[in-house]
Design a protein around this motif. Sequence first.
Motif, mmCIF file in Angstrom:
data_model
loop_
_atom_site.group_PDB
_atom_site.id
_atom_site.type_symbol
_atom_site.label_atom_id
_atom_site.label_comp_id
_atom_site.label_asym_id
_atom_site.label_seq_id
_atom_site.Cartn_x
_atom_site.Cartn_y
_atom_site.Cartn_z
ATOM 1 N N TYR A 76 0.874 -1.306 0.035
ATOM 2 C CA TYR A 76 -0.105 0.108 -0.113
ATOM 3 C C TYR A 76 0.849 1.336 0.115
ATOM 4 C CZ TYR A 76 -4.127 -2.867 0.389
ATOM 5 O OH TYR A 76 -5.168 -3.880 0.223
ATOM 6 N N ARG A 77 2.031 1.212 0.579
ATOM 7 C CA ARG A 77 3.077 2.289 0.863
ATOM 8 C C ARG A 77 3.263 2.722 -0.828
ATOM 9 N NH1 ARG A 77 6.962 2.268 5.749
ATOM 10 N NH2 ARG A 77 7.514 4.023 4.541
ATOM 11 N N ILE A 78 3.787 1.575 -1.403
ATOM 12 C CA ILE A 78 4.221 1.813 -2.941
ATOM 13 C C ILE A 78 2.962 2.240 -3.666
ATOM 14 C CG2 ILE A 78 4.985 0.669 -4.911
ATOM 15 C CD1 ILE A 78 6.413 -1.261 -2.872
ATOM 16 N N LEU A 79 1.867 1.668 -3.663
ATOM 17 C CA LEU A 79 0.762 2.276 -4.489
ATOM 18 C C LEU A 79 0.411 3.732 -4.032
ATOM 19 C CD1 LEU A 79 -1.618 -1.054 -4.237
ATOM 20 C CD2 LEU A 79 -0.549 0.086 -6.193
ATOM 21 N N SER A 80 0.669 3.949 -2.947
ATOM 22 C CA SER A 80 0.190 5.546 -2.453
ATOM 23 C C SER A 80 1.184 6.466 -3.050
ATOM 24 C CB SER A 80 0.005 5.617 -1.111
ATOM 25 O OG SER A 80 1.065 6.086 -0.309
ATOM 26 N N TYR A 81 2.502 5.869 -3.204
ATOM 27 C CA TYR A 81 3.496 6.653 -3.683
ATOM 28 C C TYR A 81 3.350 7.020 -5.408
ATOM 29 C CZ TYR A 81 7.864 7.123 -6.281
ATOM 30 O OH TYR A 81 8.735 7.636 -7.405
ATOM 31 N N ILE A 82 2.696 5.900 -5.945
ATOM 32 C CA ILE A 82 2.366 5.934 -7.228
ATOM 33 C C ILE A 82 1.361 6.986 -7.550
ATOM 34 C CG2 ILE A 82 1.492 4.766 -9.420
ATOM 35 C CD1 ILE A 82 2.761 2.125 -8.121
ATOM 36 N N LYS A 83 0.249 7.078 -6.442
ATOM 37 C CA LYS A 83 -0.852 7.735 -6.679
ATOM 38 C C LYS A 83 -0.536 9.049 -6.613
ATOM 39 C CE LYS A 83 -4.849 5.306 -5.292
ATOM 40 N NZ LYS A 83 -5.496 5.046 -4.200
ATOM 41 N N LYS A 84 0.439 9.525 -5.470
ATOM 42 C CA LYS A 84 0.969 10.848 -5.253
ATOM 43 C C LYS A 84 1.779 11.578 -6.132
ATOM 44 C CE LYS A 84 -0.467 10.333 -0.345
ATOM 45 N NZ LYS A 84 0.290 9.761 0.786
ATOM 46 N N SER A 85 2.665 10.780 -6.803
ATOM 47 C CA SER A 85 3.819 11.200 -7.736
ATOM 48 C C SER A 85 3.333 11.391 -9.068
ATOM 49 C CB SER A 85 4.870 10.323 -7.827
ATOM 50 O OG SER A 85 5.316 9.805 -6.434
ATOM 51 N N ARG A 86 4.027 12.424 -9.593
ATOM 52 C CA ARG A 86 3.574 12.714 -11.010
ATOM 53 C C ARG A 86 4.214 11.919 -12.156
ATOM 54 N NH1 ARG A 86 4.716 18.331 -11.941
ATOM 55 N NH2 ARG A 86 4.222 17.814 -14.447
ATOM 56 N N LYS A 87 5.672 11.377 -11.732
ATOM 57 C CA LYS A 87 6.494 10.691 -12.514
ATOM 58 C C LYS A 87 7.042 9.537 -11.425
ATOM 59 C CE LYS A 87 9.027 11.123 -15.997
ATOM 60 N NZ LYS A 87 10.159 11.840 -17.001
ATOM 61 N N PRO A 88 6.165 8.510 -10.975
ATOM 62 C CA PRO A 88 6.694 7.392 -10.015
ATOM 63 C C PRO A 88 7.597 6.676 -10.911
ATOM 64 C CG PRO A 88 4.372 7.023 -10.601
ATOM 65 C CD PRO A 88 4.503 8.439 -11.286
ATOM 66 N N THR A 89 8.884 6.392 -10.076
ATOM 67 C CA THR A 89 9.534 5.413 -10.865
ATOM 68 C C THR A 89 10.289 4.594 -9.537
ATOM 69 O OG1 THR A 89 11.703 6.776 -10.342
ATOM 70 C CG2 THR A 89 10.596 7.122 -12.362
ATOM 71 N N SER A 90 10.945 3.431 -9.910
ATOM 72 C CA SER A 90 11.311 2.604 -8.969
ATOM 73 C C SER A 90 12.315 1.626 -9.676
ATOM 74 C CB SER A 90 10.328 1.542 -8.390
ATOM 75 O OG SER A 90 9.960 0.579 -9.422
ATOM 76 N N ILE A 91 13.387 0.936 -8.836
ATOM 77 C CA ILE A 91 14.418 0.098 -9.374
ATOM 78 C C ILE A 91 14.283 -1.177 -8.324
ATOM 79 C CG2 ILE A 91 16.220 1.280 -8.229
ATOM 80 C CD1 ILE A 91 18.057 0.271 -10.481
ATOM 81 N N ILE A 92 14.388 -2.449 -9.097
ATOM 82 C CA ILE A 92 14.286 -3.640 -8.310
ATOM 83 C C ILE A 92 15.798 -4.369 -8.502
ATOM 84 C CG2 ILE A 92 13.418 -5.919 -7.811
ATOM 85 C CD1 ILE A 92 10.910 -4.853 -9.266
ATOM 86 N N MET A 93 16.370 -4.524 -7.472
ATOM 87 C CA MET A 93 17.822 -5.148 -7.401
ATOM 88 C C MET A 93 17.764 -6.648 -7.736
ATOM 89 S SD MET A 93 18.958 -2.249 -7.377
ATOM 90 C CE MET A 93 20.788 -2.058 -7.391
ATOM 91 N N SER A 94 18.670 -7.313 -7.921
ATOM 92 C CA SER A 94 18.705 -8.956 -8.060
ATOM 93 C C SER A 94 18.734 -9.239 -6.377
ATOM 94 C CB SER A 94 19.775 -9.399 -8.812
ATOM 95 O OG SER A 94 21.203 -8.982 -8.105
ATOM 96 N N ALA A 95 18.274 -10.720 -6.360
ATOM 97 C CA ALA A 95 18.043 -11.370 -5.197
ATOM 98 C C ALA A 95 19.146 -11.539 -4.356
ATOM 99 C CB ALA A 95 17.190 -12.643 -5.124
#
Length: 744
Positions: free
Chosen positions: A448-467
Amino acid sequence: MASLAKVQILFLSLCVFLAPSFSSKLYVVYMGSRSGDDPDEILRQHHQILNDLHRGSVEEAKDSHVYSYRHAFRGFAARLTEEQASQVAGKRSLHTTHSWDFMGLLGEETMEVPGYSTKNQVNVIIGFIDTGIWPESPSFSDAGMPPVPAGWRGRCQPGEEFNSSTCNRKVIGARYYLNGYQAEEEQEKIVSYRSARDSVGHGSHTSSIAAGRFVDNMNYSGLAAGGARGGVPMARVAVYKTCWRSACYDVDLLAAFDDAIRDGVNIISLSLGGDSPQGDYFSDAISIGAFHAVSRGVVVVASAGNEGTPGSVTNLAPWIITVGASSTDRDFISDIVLGNGAHFSGESLSISKMHASASIISAAEAYGGYFTPYQSSYCLESSLNITKVKGKVLVCRHAGSSTESKLAKGTVVKDAGGVGMILIDEADKDVAIPFTIPAAIVGNRVGYRILSYIKKSRKPTSIIMSAKTIIGSRSAPQVAPFSSKGPNALTPEILKPDVLAPGLNILAAWSPATANMNFNILSGTSMACPHVTGIVALIKSVHPSWSPSAIKSAIMTTATTWNKHQKPIRAGPDGRKANPFDLGSGFVRPKQVLDPGLVYDATPSDYEAFLCSIGYSDRKLQLITRDNSTCSSKVSTSALNYPSITVPNLKSSFSVIRTVTNVGRPLSVYKAVVYPPAGINVTVVPKRLVFYRYGQKISFTVNFEATAPTRDYVFGSLSWRSRRSWVTTPLVVRALSSRSGLQM
Ligand SMILES: *[C@@H]1O[C@H](CO)[C@@H](O)[C@H](O)[C@H]1NC(C)=O
Ligand SMILES: *[C@@H]1O[C@H](CO)[C@@H](O)[C@H](O)[C@H]1NC(C)=O
Ligand SMILES: *[C@@H]1O[C@H](CO)[C@@H](O)[C@H](O)[C@H]1NC(C)=O
Ligand SMILES: *[C@@H]1O[C@H](CO)[C@@H](O)[C@H](O)[C@H]1NC(C)=O
Ligand SMILES: *[C@@H]1O[C@H](CO)[C@@H](O)[C@H](O)[C@H]1NC(C)=O
């Protein structure tokens, strides 16, 4: 990629499974214990019975005959019409090593427990009823192993890619059972490896968890690297392949039990089970096969099931050791970094990583075709619009109890052009999945924190690192959310599961026929079961004369309800305090099992008395046991000398008698230490047990008195405490209010 993570148990009853056009079905005609007749004579008798059913047609009779069980018990499987049948067979499927270190057993080639020699494990033979084995895996090398134990009567059955010299001094027996599967599935359906060779991976995985040799440099795509070994690396393995793809049929299971008992295995390990609720003991092949095994001194260990919900535990027979799954302190995680700098981590086995940040959107925004945003949020096949997904990271959902493949969702996102995925799955957020794109699983809170960041940002971005592999990251062990829970739906007086063992993200041998991997990481009670199988083999190697129930008692009474931080073990996903319905007697402790002090022993006739107590008629009892036993003296179901005590319907007061046998020092004194369940007055008589010799038995009474009605089950414990040992049994009580009477 085939079956990954936890493989669901499916136990579709035969009647459900067959197409209605079938006029005849496969049945087991079970005729009880063997009475010493000549096996050929038994075969003739079976044909005679079928002859009569088929009104004298010898050809039809022989055609309909699938198996005869001629060794440990009597009976046969045959294709019969409903009216010809007296007993229905069922279909089952598979439930779907840092763990030994985590349990405190260190070592490579053999695992020595301080003060004991377990060298005799070379004489312990473990039978695995599963999907077969990959005999060339380094986990099953026989280098340096002594000759096969004298008296072994098993065989190495030739078949596809498997010949009589494929077995070695490690894998000393291999048989396969296809008749039941073929009779139920369409005949033409091609089954790969018509032999004990494992095309699925599950059987190789479970066997190596219990008894794999030490393998240096074992890893999963570089993760979890290190040496790996089973609990008893020098014990022998006998393979009984009954499960094909993910299905195993009762008739094949019974044939495997029959052979394994006759071959001379010491332990039978079954990482499989039926759907809950489990049927009556008499209609369950595992219960029946295990009864005969235990009656002949063979210990049977089985998995509790992966349904996770209250009352879903299976393999309920008191003569089976039923194992639930826990985490260890090893974890596989990927870091997630959002455009606003927030860091999170999610569970993952995905070794690919993103090289740069990318736009992140909720999958609901990327709905396409006829799918609604809600449907698309689950990232189902064809539900995504490629134009909207291309080059982005998607946030997808997983429905808690659904059988949708999480692995497949990664592929759906990848095929739609996505570059990464964050999957929200509160229930199984700790089960690591080998996604094919950069991806990680998070719980609701992070999701929900990630979804709420997406909702609130104009250009939401992210990066996922390897396990990466993390050790000691959380309070462990914890009960895995998918591990099936009590109460026992069939006999509430018997607590199930019995114990808890590691079953989350376990690395072990695999079949290269599936996904071209030699080792794999899987989760499930299927993985927990062989940890206990290995521990049984350790006990067997030190105390070869102990009965199956004494061994089971030693494992249960030495188990712990405390985690590595000396706090009560918790249950996922919400982290509530675990109770005996989650963990049975607790998390197994292999270093303690060899010296339990006292054991709660039971004999086959005690199990017969138990069957009488739950309402078996003489006739039914005689079918499951031997010819002449009767239910003359009826005892209470609570009278079985079980190493846990459950009183499911306490009215005002109730007394339970138990007997303990001294297997510790000849002269020893034990004192009762009781933690009473809330609202229940518990008294133990006598409070002190004084033993003068090894093997001495003393009985005691535990009195329960309700001081206040308890709406639900309440939990406590009784420990017999000496200077050397704690012998602990859980106490589980539900007090029925005499006034309301609503609880029924
Ligand atoms: C048995 O299989 C092995 C390799 O798996 C092969 O070398 C050997 O020739 C085979 N023996 C027979 C009798 O087929
Ligand atoms: C992982 O295993 C492979 C062989 O399967 C080996 O070549 C490699 O060195 C291992 N990696 C690590 C980090 O141990
Ligand atoms: C996919 O999204 C694009 C851009 O929003 C839109 O033009 C197109 O019609 C969508 N296609 C489908 C199949 O929904
Ligand atoms: C069963 O009981 C009968 C009569 O009591 C006896 O003759 C017979 O030997 C018994 N059979 C077995 C297998 O014990
Ligand atoms: C519990 O039982 C004992 C023995 O019967 C009795 O002495 C004691 O008062 C009881 N306690 C409660 C709280 O009822």
